[in-house]
Enzyme design. Structure first.
Site, PDB file in Angstrom:
ATOM      1  N   PHE A   5       0.820  -1.204   0.000  1.00  0.00           N
ATOM      2  CA  PHE A   5       0.000   0.000   0.000  1.00  0.00           C
ATOM      3  C   PHE A   5       0.861   1.264   0.000  1.00  0.00           C
ATOM      4  O   PHE A   5       0.567   2.223  -0.720  1.00  0.00           O
ATOM      5  CB  PHE A   5      -0.950   0.010   1.194  1.00  0.00           C
ATOM      6  CG  PHE A   5      -1.958   1.129   1.141  1.00  0.00           C
ATOM      7  CD1 PHE A   5      -2.931   1.150   0.149  1.00  0.00           C
ATOM      8  CD2 PHE A   5      -1.924   2.167   2.055  1.00  0.00           C
ATOM      9  CE1 PHE A   5      -3.857   2.178   0.073  1.00  0.00           C
ATOM     10  CE2 PHE A   5      -2.844   3.202   1.994  1.00  0.00           C
ATOM     11  CZ  PHE A   5      -3.820   3.209   1.000  1.00  0.00           C
TER      12      PHE A   5
ATOM     13  N   ARG B 295      13.019   0.092   5.916  1.00  0.00           N
ATOM     14  CA  ARG B 295      14.091  -0.216   6.848  1.00  0.00           C
ATOM     15  C   ARG B 295      15.130  -1.187   6.256  1.00  0.00           C
ATOM     16  O   ARG B 295      16.296  -1.165   6.624  1.00  0.00           O
ATOM     17  CB  ARG B 295      13.492  -0.827   8.122  1.00  0.00           C
ATOM     18  CG  ARG B 295      14.474  -0.910   9.275  1.00  0.00           C
ATOM     19  CD  ARG B 295      13.844  -1.538  10.492  1.00  0.00           C
ATOM     20  NE  ARG B 295      12.710  -0.812  10.999  1.00  0.00           N
ATOM     21  CZ  ARG B 295      12.800   0.299  11.738  1.00  0.00           C
ATOM     22  NH1 ARG B 295      13.987   0.798  12.030  1.00  0.00           N
ATOM     23  NH2 ARG B 295      11.714   0.893  12.174  1.00  0.00           N
TER      24      ARG B 295
ATOM     25  N   LYS C  91      -4.375   0.320   8.849  1.00  0.00           N
ATOM     26  CA  LYS C  91      -5.683  -0.101   9.350  1.00  0.00           C
ATOM     27  C   LYS C  91      -5.508  -1.146  10.441  1.00  0.00           C
ATOM     28  O   LYS C  91      -5.437  -2.340  10.170  1.00  0.00           O
ATOM     29  CB  LYS C  91      -6.534  -0.632   8.194  1.00  0.00           C
ATOM     30  CG  LYS C  91      -6.787   0.417   7.106  1.00  0.00           C
ATOM     31  CD  LYS C  91      -7.515  -0.139   5.902  1.00  0.00           C
ATOM     32  CE  LYS C  91      -7.770   0.949   4.860  1.00  0.00           C
ATOM     33  NZ  LYS C  91      -8.485   0.437   3.673  1.00  0.00           N
TER      34      LYS C  91
ATOM     35  N   LYS D   6     -13.148  -3.855   9.415  1.00  0.00           N
ATOM     36  CA  LYS D   6     -13.539  -4.638   8.229  1.00  0.00           C
ATOM     37  C   LYS D   6     -12.615  -5.819   7.997  1.00  0.00           C
ATOM     38  O   LYS D   6     -12.997  -6.805   7.368  1.00  0.00           O
ATOM     39  CB  LYS D   6     -13.618  -3.738   6.997  1.00  0.00           C
ATOM     40  CG  LYS D   6     -12.364  -2.926   6.694  1.00  0.00           C
ATOM     41  CD  LYS D   6     -11.323  -3.663   5.888  1.00  0.00           C
ATOM     42  CE  LYS D   6     -10.074  -2.846   5.708  1.00  0.00           C
ATOM     43  NZ  LYS D   6      -9.043  -3.533   4.910  1.00  0.00           N
TER      44      LYS D   6
ATOM     45  N   ASP E 139     -15.229   0.040   2.012  1.00  0.00           N
ATOM     46  CA  ASP E 139     -14.055  -0.773   2.332  1.00  0.00           C
ATOM     47  C   ASP E 139     -14.463  -2.186   2.737  1.00  0.00           C
ATOM     48  O   ASP E 139     -13.805  -3.169   2.388  1.00  0.00           O
ATOM     49  CB  ASP E 139     -13.279  -0.094   3.464  1.00  0.00           C
ATOM     50  CG  ASP E 139     -11.838  -0.575   3.558  1.00  0.00           C
ATOM     51  OD1 ASP E 139     -11.395  -1.316   2.666  1.00  0.00           O
ATOM     52  OD2 ASP E 139     -11.157  -0.197   4.528  1.00  0.00           O
TER      53      ASP E 139
ATOM     54  N   SER F 169      -7.500  -9.082  -1.208  1.00  0.00           N
ATOM     55  CA  SER F 169      -7.479  -8.774   0.218  1.00  0.00           C
ATOM     56  C   SER F 169      -6.760  -9.889   0.975  1.00  0.00           C
ATOM     57  O   SER F 169      -7.134 -11.059   0.882  1.00  0.00           O
ATOM     58  CB  SER F 169      -8.909  -8.623   0.743  1.00  0.00           C
ATOM     59  OG  SER F 169      -8.943  -8.755   2.154  1.00  0.00           O
ATOM     60  N   ARG F 170      -5.729  -9.526   1.743  1.00  0.00           N
ATOM     61  CA  ARG F 170      -4.986 -10.537   2.501  1.00  0.00           C
ATOM     62  C   ARG F 170      -5.885 -11.243   3.509  1.00  0.00           C
ATOM     63  O   ARG F 170      -5.759 -12.452   3.727  1.00  0.00           O
ATOM     64  CB  ARG F 170      -3.804  -9.886   3.224  1.00  0.00           C
ATOM     65  CG  ARG F 170      -2.670  -9.493   2.312  1.00  0.00           C
ATOM     66  CD  ARG F 170      -1.425  -9.158   3.102  1.00  0.00           C
ATOM     67  NE  ARG F 170      -1.574  -7.963   3.907  1.00  0.00           N
ATOM     68  CZ  ARG F 170      -1.274  -6.738   3.500  1.00  0.00           C
ATOM     69  NH1 ARG F 170      -0.819  -6.554   2.281  1.00  0.00           N
ATOM     70  NH2 ARG F 170      -1.403  -5.703   4.302  1.00  0.00           N
ATOM     71  N   ASN F 171      -6.766 -10.490   4.155  1.00  0.00           N
ATOM     72  CA  ASN F 171      -7.638 -11.089   5.162  1.00  0.00           C
ATOM     73  C   ASN F 171      -8.632 -12.054   4.519  1.00  0.00           C
ATOM     74  O   ASN F 171      -8.913 -13.125   5.064  1.00  0.00           O
ATOM     75  CB  ASN F 171      -8.365  -9.990   5.930  1.00  0.00           C
ATOM     76  CG  ASN F 171      -7.401  -9.170   6.773  1.00  0.00           C
ATOM     77  OD1 ASN F 171      -6.984  -9.574   7.843  1.00  0.00           O
ATOM     78  ND2 ASN F 171      -7.022  -7.999   6.258  1.00  0.00           N
TER      79      ASN F 171
END
Length: 338
Positions: free
Chosen positions: A11, A31, A104, A187, A240, A250-252
């Site tokens: 993202f 990093r 999120k 969500k 969303d 969507s990873r979820n």
């Protein structure tokens, strides 16, 4: 403007590309030196957003001090590392800098949202948050969508509109920072449930019921915490929720589909290979909902499935035999203020 993106995941990289396409100078912080070397060599974030060349006006770096010269700073690191990274910004970001959370999630200690961490550690900054149906891959592809920028500072809302608005990307505004952020965090819980249900081929009627009752839970919980229920009728709420509950990007959602095959949570997370924010969020929200006495049967069901190893059939039976309440069970607060 000079814009800094703190966090080079999928993202963060998509936001950096969008801002750069609008002609702004962008510093993209990460990093990992190995990731930086790869991006500099290929002009592409192959680890998180493969196949999308970075515009030439994006400057990848591992030097956090670049945030000190930015007029707008977007923080896009995962919630688990959000506080630590913000600590690094304390000695870098001047007073009055516009700092925007694009993460999120919820911090368990004190039930803090990401903008609250920013306000705590950067009290002299102007703080806001963005959230909406913003799948990174589709944003990078230039597909049409929009987001919501929430802040108590009108100048920040205008600045974010200026740097993000594009022919394919609309930016709406809100003063309800808490509601916008809660929508983005909550969500993720329901996306896991929807992914699981989709993989089990439960049917469209069932998915429609699940998504609708998810929205009811989200708004009920948010109102108990002082958010504006109308926020959940917009992009940061139902918008969303819909996209994360229906898209394999969507990873979820993908985590839910893996759980449906019989994998344990640890196995599914390992197979996914990326952080699914909903796993931590369901645990944090379940604890808070019990503290507040907010009825959230879907949150309870997913928690029991993930953390108590309750058999899926038993969870479904409990959901289908639980108390049947009114369809829309919240009313707008009489004197709601941002």
């Amino acid at each position: 403007m000079n814009v800094a993106i703190v966090g080079a995941g999928n993202f963060g990289t998509a936001v950096a590309s969008l801002v750069a396409r609008n002609g702004h100078a962008v510093d993209l912080w990460m990093r990992d030196e190995q990731q930086l070397a790869q991006i500099l060599e290929h002009r592409e974030n192959r680890r998180y957003l493969k196949g999308h060349r970075l515009p030439d006006n994006i400057r990848p770096t591992t030097g956090i001090d670049v945030a000190g010269r930015a007029e707008v700073v977007f923080v896009t690191v995962p919630s688990a590392s959000f506080r630590d990274v913000t600590h690094e910004l304390v000695s870098v970001v001047p007073a009055g800098t516009q700092v925007v959370s694009a993460t999120k999630g919820i911090e368990e200690d004190g039930f803090r949202l990401m903008s609250q961490i920013l306000e705590e550690l950067l009290p002299a900054a102007k703080v806001g948050a963005i959230s909406g149906p913003n799948l990174a891959e589709e944003m990078a592809d230039g597909r049409y969508t929009g987001t919501v920028v929430a802040s108590r500072h009108p100048t920040l809302r205008r600045s974010v509109q200026d740097v993000l608005t594009h022919a394919t990307f609309r930016v709406y505004t809100s003063e309800d920072v808490y509601g916008v952020e809660l929508g983005g965090a909550l969500k993720n819980i329901y996306a896991i449930i929807a992914g699981l249900a989709t993989a089990l081929q439960v049917g469209q009627n069932t998915l429609a019921m699940l998504i609708t009752r998810s929205l009811a839970e989200m708004s009920r919980f948010a109102v108990a915490l002082g958010a504006n229920p109308y926020t959940f009728l917009g992009l940061a709420g139902v918008g969303d929720l819909f996209v994360t509950c229906t898209s394999p990007l969507s990873r979820n959602f993908r985590l839910g589909t893996r759980l449906a095959t019989g994998l344990t949570l640890a196995q599914a997370m390992d197979d996914l290979g990326k952080l699914a924010e909903g796993v931590n969020t369901v645990r944090v929200v379940r604890g808070k909902s019990r503290e507040l006495g907010v009825y959230m049967p879907l949150v309870d069901a997913l928690y029991r499935l993930l953390y108590e190893q309750v058999e899926l059939g038993a969870v479904i039976h409990e959901l289908m035999t639980s108390e049947q309440r009114v369809d829309v069970d919240f009313a707008p607060p009489v004197e709601w203020k941002a």
